[in-house]
Motif scaffolding. Sequence first.
Motif: not given
Length: 286
Positions: A250-252, A264-266, A268-274
Amino acid sequence: MPDWLEIVMRSLFFLIVLFLITKILGKKQLSQLSFFEYVTGITIGNVGAELATKVEGNIIHGVLSILVFALAPFLAGSISLKSKTFRDLVEGKASVFIKDGKVMEDNLKKEKYTIDELLALLRKKDVFDVSEVEFALLEANGDFSVMLKKQNQPLTPKDLNIPVAAVKEPQTIVMDGLILDEPLSTIGLNRHWLHTELDKLGVILENVFLAQANSNGELTVDLFDDKLKVPSPQEKPLMLATLKKCQADLELFALGTDSKEAKEMYSKNSEKLQKAIDKVAFILKN
């Protein structure tokens, strides 16, 4: 009837009588004997042995004698439930050997223990310094209990405020190559799951001496052939690795897109998953 045959018959008879009485008295007769139970147990055995080998003895009188000694612990137990004084007299009380790092010499002498024997008891509890002990006592059943001072006690996850996943008892689901359905269903699994897991390991059911599964769905297997090795469960490490890879992807994706909305979507979801990984990492690592 020949004397030797009568002795054999008597021995078998009293063996059964003593066995039934011991079963009725319960497991405490085998594990935690009080002084009273110890004396009655020896007496019952002696009476049975005497009557089993003495041909001229009266069997009825022997059984009556055994029943009297068997009844005594029941009566003593009933009275003990209602009277602490009687309970202390019959079962005994714990004796304090160490208090706040100080050896109670009078209690040692009372229980006929030497300082060498006390130190040996401490070493069995992995304690080599008396000053580290907050409290140590000899239980009424002969067990030795030790509580270390707070600063000498091992650290626990609670002391470090580290959350730990609850651990449930693993269930034995295969024994001697046979599936045990009841424990399998206890942890919410079934035969299809078991066969699937065995296929992953390259093992057939007939070769499994013992198999256990925990509440996380991890299977450990011991085979009849001790020369063969079965890999350890890898489900949790693989799950953690997969989650970390998804978060990295997601970060990539966020870095590789020119779309502000997609970036922004990627992100945001990367932070949620972390955050989710941080919450379950301690479970998946153990």
